[in-house]
Design an enzyme around this catalytic site. Structure first.
Site, PDB file in Angstrom:
ATOM      1  N   ASP A 198      -7.610  -7.672   0.520  1.00 15.99           N
ATOM      2  CA  ASP A 198      -6.658  -7.838   1.620  1.00 15.99           C
ATOM      3  C   ASP A 198      -7.346  -7.421   2.903  1.00 15.99           C
ATOM      4  O   ASP A 198      -8.269  -6.602   2.886  1.00 15.99           O
ATOM      5  CB  ASP A 198      -5.413  -6.967   1.415  1.00 15.99           C
ATOM      6  CG  ASP A 198      -5.666  -5.523   1.835  1.00 15.99           C
ATOM      7  OD1 ASP A 198      -5.344  -5.181   2.992  1.00 15.99           O
ATOM      8  OD2 ASP A 198      -6.208  -4.746   1.033  1.00 15.99           O
TER       9      ASP A 198
ATOM     10  N   ASP B 202       0.854  -1.181   0.000  1.00 16.66           N
ATOM     11  CA  ASP B 202       0.000   0.000   0.000  1.00 16.66           C
ATOM     12  C   ASP B 202       0.894   1.237   0.000  1.00 16.66           C
ATOM     13  O   ASP B 202       2.097   1.150   0.218  1.00 16.66           O
ATOM     14  CB  ASP B 202      -0.963  -0.008   1.190  1.00 16.66           C
ATOM     15  CG  ASP B 202      -0.240  -0.082   2.524  1.00 16.66           C
ATOM     16  OD1 ASP B 202       0.957   0.235   2.577  1.00 16.66           O
ATOM     17  OD2 ASP B 202      -0.881  -0.463   3.518  1.00 16.66           O
TER      18      ASP B 202
END
Length: 374
Positions: A264, A89
């Site tokens: 996720d 991320d």
């Protein structure tokens, strides 16, 4: 990265992401390795649960151990000994979660380190540089995760700044000549017109895949489903679709039904450490005294190491004694449950039996199937 789409069943898609480091079958769930580890698990154990790809956290890995130590090892793959694909991320969500100790400007975010209070600055360019150092197979653009609730005007301003940061992320990614993949992130809160504007802007810039961000942040499930139903059909069919930070098993099922390819979440690992275990019949709270003398496995339908070798009573005992092994065995099970769920979804899409699979999923837990919009 190449995305291959094999077949569909309704809006659900069956395909794969092909990387130099390996293939990821989709729909896929990515276990979260925040600090370069899935908590309590070796890479071999994570792989044994069926995981093809992991998620790493740019923000935390930047603060600790830092880029210099990472470069000495090669990259994140070498540092943590996971030679399969990794998605990182951008660090944006963690920065914006700092609340009062951060200040957002057009340039980026000023904040104090949650570790030692040091003043730090992160922007789109720095995020791209860190992820380049990590060797991420999938790099995420730097964006602002719009808080919920937000007014239309607040969400619009946040989304438009994220679009400007998206262009800066693209420019820096290209300047670095990063050979890996870059995903855009669609923002706009619960407002369909803002989601449209965000996606339009991202498509004009061009990315290898598109994530739906800013969901599962407190909004009602109906809003999350509505936004997915609105946005997913507009994402080009030849690009993967990633729903960030989601979620519970039913969230994965509902996301797949609406065309999502990637997920996720920390839920399977975090819940495992707290004794909340996912099974084909619903959640088991292993700390409940009724499991004290139960000789049966957690889930008779599960093929994980934990279910094949240990009873509920043993897991209850480990939890009561606060033994590290208990958290590890729980984590192995929860991660395997998630991967078995994804395997089941992929198989159902392949055979055109997704509706039956979904009905069985909910029926076995004594719940009704949520309706899709027409």
């Amino acid at each position: 990265m190449k995305f291959e789409l094999d077949t569909t069943d309704g809006r659900a898609r069956r395909g794969r992401l092909v990387f130099e480091r390996g293939t990821v079958e989709t729909p896929a769930f990515m276990p979260v390795g925040t600090y370069g580890t899935v908590k309590g698990m070796t890479p071999e154990e994570v792989r044994a649960t069926g995981a093809d790809i992991l998620l790493g956290n740019t923000f935390h890995l930047w603060l600790r151990p830092g880029e210099e130590i990472m470069r000495k090892h090669g990259d994140l793959h070498d540092f943590m000994n996971w030679q399969r694909p990794i998605l990182t991320d951008s660090g944006g969500f963690q920065v914006f979660s700092l609340g009062d100790i951060r200040k957002i400007t057009e340039e980026g975010v000023h904040f104090r380190s949650p570790i030692n209070g040091e003043k730090i600055f992160m922007d789109a360019e720095k995020s791209m540089q860190i992820q380049y150092s990590l060797g991420s197979d999938v790099v995420m653009i730097f964006d602002e995760c719009t808080p919920y609730p937000a007014t239309h005007d607040e969400a619009r301003k946040s989304m438009q700044m994220s679009l400007r940061w998206a262009q800066r992320s693209r420019d820096e990614f290209d300047r670095l000549e990063n050979p890996n993949s870059l995903f855009g992130i669609i923002q706009g809160s619960v407002y369909e017109d803002l989601r449209d504007e965000s996606l339009k802007g991202l498509l004009e810039i061009g990315y290898d895949g598109y994530a739906v961000g800013g969901l599962a942040v407190g909004e009602p499930k109906e809003d999350m489903h509505r936004i997915l139903e609105h946005v997913c059909p507009q994402i080009p069919a030849d690009k993967p679709r990633y729903l960030m930070g989601v979620g519970k098993p039913e969230d994965l099922v509902e996301g797949v039904r609406r065309g999502v390819d990637m997920f996720d979440c920390v839920m399977p690992t975090r819940n495992a450490r707290n004794g909340h275990l996912f099974t084909s019949e619903g959640v088991i709270k292993i700390r409940n005294a009724r499991h004290r003398d139960d000789t049966s496995p957690l889930d008779a339908k599960c093929d994980c190491y934990t279910c094949k070798n240990y009873s509920r009573a043993y897991l209850y005992h480990l939890d009561r004694c606060n033994e590290i092994l208990g958290a590890r065995l729980n984590t192995i099970h929860n991660l395997r449950y998630y991967q078995m769920l994804m395997e089941g979804l992929r198989g159902a899409i392949e055979t055109g039996t997704l509706d039956a699979f979904v009905e069985e999923f909910y029926t076995s837990q004594g719940r009704e199937v949520p309706k899709l919009s027409d």
